[in-house]
Design an enzyme around this catalytic site. Structure first.
Site, PDB file in Angstrom:
ATOM      1  N   ASN A 102       0.824  -1.205   0.000  1.00 48.51           N
ATOM      2  CA  ASN A 102       0.000   0.000   0.000  1.00 48.51           C
ATOM      3  C   ASN A 102       0.861   1.259   0.000  1.00 48.51           C
ATOM      4  OD1 ASN A 102      -2.758  -0.827  -0.090  1.00 48.51           O
ATOM      5  ND2 ASN A 102      -2.463  -1.726   1.930  1.00 48.51           N
ATOM      6  N   GLU A 103       2.039   1.173   0.626  1.00 47.13           N
ATOM      7  CA  GLU A 103       2.944   2.320   0.640  1.00 47.13           C
ATOM      8  C   GLU A 103       3.363   2.680  -0.776  1.00 47.13           C
ATOM      9  OE1 GLU A 103       6.714   1.821   2.656  1.00 47.13           O
ATOM     10  OE2 GLU A 103       6.951   3.981   2.836  1.00 47.13           O
ATOM     11  N   ARG A 104       3.660   1.652  -1.552  1.00 44.62           N
ATOM     12  CA  ARG A 104       4.087   1.939  -2.918  1.00 44.62           C
ATOM     13  C   ARG A 104       3.000   2.612  -3.732  1.00 44.62           C
ATOM     14  NH1 ARG A 104       6.979  -2.890  -2.767  1.00 44.62           N
ATOM     15  NH2 ARG A 104       8.719  -2.136  -1.556  1.00 44.62           N
TER      16      ARG A 104
END
Lengths: 399, 371
Positions: A244-246
């Protein structure tokens, strides 16, 4: 090829823009917009307004207070919101990374307790992964959790925790078994950041700011029911967060080719041939990144999963930001060393970003790690040699 | 948002790749490389004409397929991948686009059907010596009916039937179409960095020619022509750069050193990742150029220049680092790396080098900003 929205996309964009215009001021429309005082309160209020109008978390299902919208609508919302002076910073990590992890791995009780409050802006979350000797190699972390009855007792230190100083909860990755290889001995927990034994110390950064923190855990007790996923399955849980960070990490804020071009025009450097060639290179790279995002959006609007092309973004933007700021300061010559917002063009934007750019090249994955990701996951080249792969964690050298 | 080629265009690309791979283009390239008397592959050229590719963007009324410039971009990338040793760009980009841009109906009806039939090979003759040709300082002249002067180097100048010549006329410049079977044409073959594409010096002595467009419009027409050609050449460069990265990757995976493939070495991995980043920057800019080209968008000058700059950088970087990745093998005649290295430089300086296009780009951005 065309760059227009489909009728459905255009309708959503119009609706989003009308909502934004009603509640916010366009970016840079007045000096007061740069006033960071009460930032947290403003952010909480804006989050609440968004959530009440179904513009918070566009792609989340409606049962969790989201809009149940498409990935493309999410892109459109991001494009529109970024044109306004929207105080979104404090919620980016919690709603972008932590709470989705709670939704994916938490119990029904967790979801009832936490999701709605986060969405409404009442509680802020942080992510506690990195440690002093576990940055790029997060799975090398040492913070220990030892079972004691129905609780776990946590001791150790985290670092680079954005927003820990104003967060209410965090997702915490810790080592529960040092006798097995590093990836197998980790477990994820929800931690109450306000409880005794949790000490947050802001880090004075090279840029002068204090956005990141060290967080110390001394005999902190977490009930076993606040575990996310199985004991020893923490790495699997963390990967969901990092994925999700990416998706969340986009372009880098800061001056671009257009701003340095404007500065050069106003100060007589635009006729310099060497500068013109550099300017062309910056434009081509920035345009390349922007247009690559259009390719990603095309895949999204067709209901496809975007390919690996997006992985080039941070390598390009962070480097160019550093390069552009460096050139702008050199262009200002003696005067370039002044870092006073009142005296400098564009509020010393080049100076401010010059000191922030080194951090951007590290945060969310260093250039070197991102190149490894491209090499391994996009081009399919072999992984780096990992001598620690099958060894019990407590037999590894560290430092 | 639809920033991609259509399914039909992707199908065309796939078919073109299959065709070019079946015609085993690298051995064909080497036939031209190793034979000083050969300026191109006649066999491949004939087949390409039979496939109808030369008429891709030619209107149906002139015998073409009546497809668009996006289809040309797709083909250009595939031609670039295999270093096709044929006068495709000279004929299908330079000559065809010049005629489409500024030719009279009579010229179009005469020339274009013959291009489609494979009877005409084109060339573009602008350069007269070191540096980028400046329309204001040309020595080659056009007097309204004949051309006189020397052009060097001219890609495919030794085999072309027709040339598009940039010549001085009065106080301005004009684009002139010259039938090379006419009087007063002398050709001298040149040795160049890339022997897989033939080059010549062309001298005209009162050679009959037909002006394309109005007298003195040559500089502006040439700019428009170069913008179109730049996008197509950028796709050729992109194809070459993509193939160079693939070659580096394939070799790095099969070459062992210190007990493992060199592809596991971070220095090699990062080198290849950098190639990938430059190629993607080029691909996205090329797509934008293709969009501008196919829609006659007002953004054409900056789109063409950005595509050209990005693709020149990508192919240069990929071709040189491909040799480096291959180590000593990469420096041998037998391994194909040098073919890509040669072509990368040819394409980068043909139709204006990176410096010229960076300047065009910044000028376009300045104008846009002033408007």
């Amino acid at each position: 090829m065309d760059f227009n929205d489909t009728p459905e996309e255009a309708a959503f964009r119009k609706e989003a823009r009308a909502f934004l215009e009603k509640h916010l001021k366009p970016k840079g429309s007045e000096r007061a917009s740069r006033d960071r005082a009460n930032m947290l309160e403003k952010a909480k209020a804006w989050q609440k307004t968004k959530a009440e109008n179904k513009f918070a978390q566009i792609t989340w299902p409606k049962e969790w207070g989201g809009r149940g919208g498409t990935a493309m609508q999410n892109v459109i919302w991001g494009q529109e919101e970024s044109k306004f002076d929207a105080p979104t910073g404090p919620f980016a990590i919690g709603l972008g990374m932590c709470v989705p992890t709670v939704i994916a791995f938490g119990s029904d009780e967790h979801k009832e307790r936490y999701v709605q409050k986060a969405l409404m802006g009442e509680e802020i979350w942080c992510q506690l992964f990195s440690e002093p000797s576990a940055g790029s190699d997060v799975a090398g972390l040492k913070t220990r959790a030892v079972k004691d009855g129905d609780d776990w007792v946590i001791n150790g230190q985290k670092v680079w925790t954005s927003g820990a100083h104003y967060s209410d909860y965090g997702i915490l990755l810790v080592r529960t078994d040092p006798k097995v290889p590093k990836h197998k001995g980790l477990t994820m927990f929800i931690v109450d950041m306000k409880q005794p034994g949790v000490e947050v110390r802001p880090i004075h950064q090279a840029s002068g700011g204090r956005e990141f923190n060290e967080v110390y855990f001394t005999d902190v007790r977490i009930p076993d029911k606040d575990r996310l996923g199985d004991v020893g399955a923490g790495w699997k849980v963390a990967l969901v967060t990092l994925m999700n960070e990416r998706l969340a990490v986009g372009g880098s804020p800061g001056p671009d080719w257009a701003e340095i071009m404007e500065y050069a025009r106003d100060h007589g450097s635009l006729s310099d041939q060497a500068f013109r060639e550099k300017l062309a290179d910056w434009y081509v790279a920035a345009q390349g990144y922007k247009l690559t995002k259009f390719r990603t959006q095309t895949a999204l609007s067709r209901g496809q999963t975007p390919g690996p092309e997006n992985s080039i973004g941070k390598i390009i933007t962070a480097n160019h930001l550093q390069d552009i700021c460096n050139s702008a300061i050199e262009m200002q010559d003696h005067f370039g060393i002044i870092n006073e917002t009142d005296r400098m063009p564009g509020d010393a934007i080049f100076q401010q970003s010059f000191m922030w750019a080194p951090g951007l090249r590290i945060a969310g994955g260093t250039d070197e790690i991102l190149k490894n990701i491209i090499a391994e996951r996009v081009l399919g080249l072999p992984q780096d040699v990992r001598v620690d792969k099958d060894k019990p964690f407590d037999e590894l050298k560290s430092g | 948002m639809n920033f991609d080629f259509s399914e039909d265009q992707k199908y065309l690309a796939g078919e073109a790749r299959k065709f070019l791979e079946a015609e085993s283009a690298i051995p064909v390239v080497r036939e031209v490389l190793n034979d000083d008397d050969k300026a191109y592959s006649e066999g491949l050229w004939k087949k390409i004409a039979e496939m109808g590719w030369l008429g891709t963007a030619v209107p149906e009324e002139q015998g073409g397929l009546g497809l668009g410039m996006l289809e040309m971009c797709v083909l250009a990338e595939e031609m670039g991948r295999v270093l096709a040793p044929v006068p495709f760009s000279s004929t299908a980009y330079f000559l065809t686009e010049a005629v489409k841009l500024a030719g009279s109906d009579e010229v179009k009806n005469d020339i274009l059907p013959r291009v489609v039939a494979g009877e005409i090979i084109g060339c573009y003759a602008a350069s007269e010596g070191p540096g980028h040709p400046d329309p204001a300082n040309l020595k080659t002249t056009f007097d309204g009916s004949t051309v006189s002067g020397t052009k060097i180097p001219v890609t495919d100048g030794g085999i072309a039937t027709h040339a598009v010549v940039l010549a001085k006329e009065g106080s301005g410049a004009s684009l002139v179409l010259v039938d090379l079977s006419g009087a007063g044409v002398t050709r001298k073959t040149l040795s160049t960095l890339d022997p897989t594409r033939g080059h010549a010096e062309l001298t005209f002595d009162k050679t009959p020619g037909v002006r394309l467009g109005a007298a003195g419009d040559g500089a502006s027409l040439n700019d428009q022509l170069m913008d179109k050609v730049a996008v197509l050449l950028a796709f050729e460069q992109l194809g070459g750069a993509s193939r160079a990265l693939e070659m580096a990757k394939e070799y790095a995976l099969e070459r062992y050193a210190f007990g493992r493939p060199i592809a596991g070495n971070q220095a090699i991995k990062h080198k290849l990742a950098e190639m990938y980043v430059k190629n993607e920057v080029a691909r996205s800019n090329c797509f934008y150029g293709a969009w501008a080209l196919s829609t006659d968008a007002p953004e054409m000058p900056e789109a063409a220049a950005a595509a050209r700059v990005a693709a020149s950088e990508a192919f240069w970087f990929a071709s040189k680092e491909n040799i480096q990745t291959h180590g000593g093998m990469g420096f041998t005649w037998e391994v194909d790396c040098h073919l890509y290295y040669r072509r990368a430089k040819l394409l980068a300086v043909q139709a204006g080098g990176p410096k010229v296009w960076k300047e065009k780009l910044v000028r376009a951005l300045e104008q846009k900003n002033a408007a």
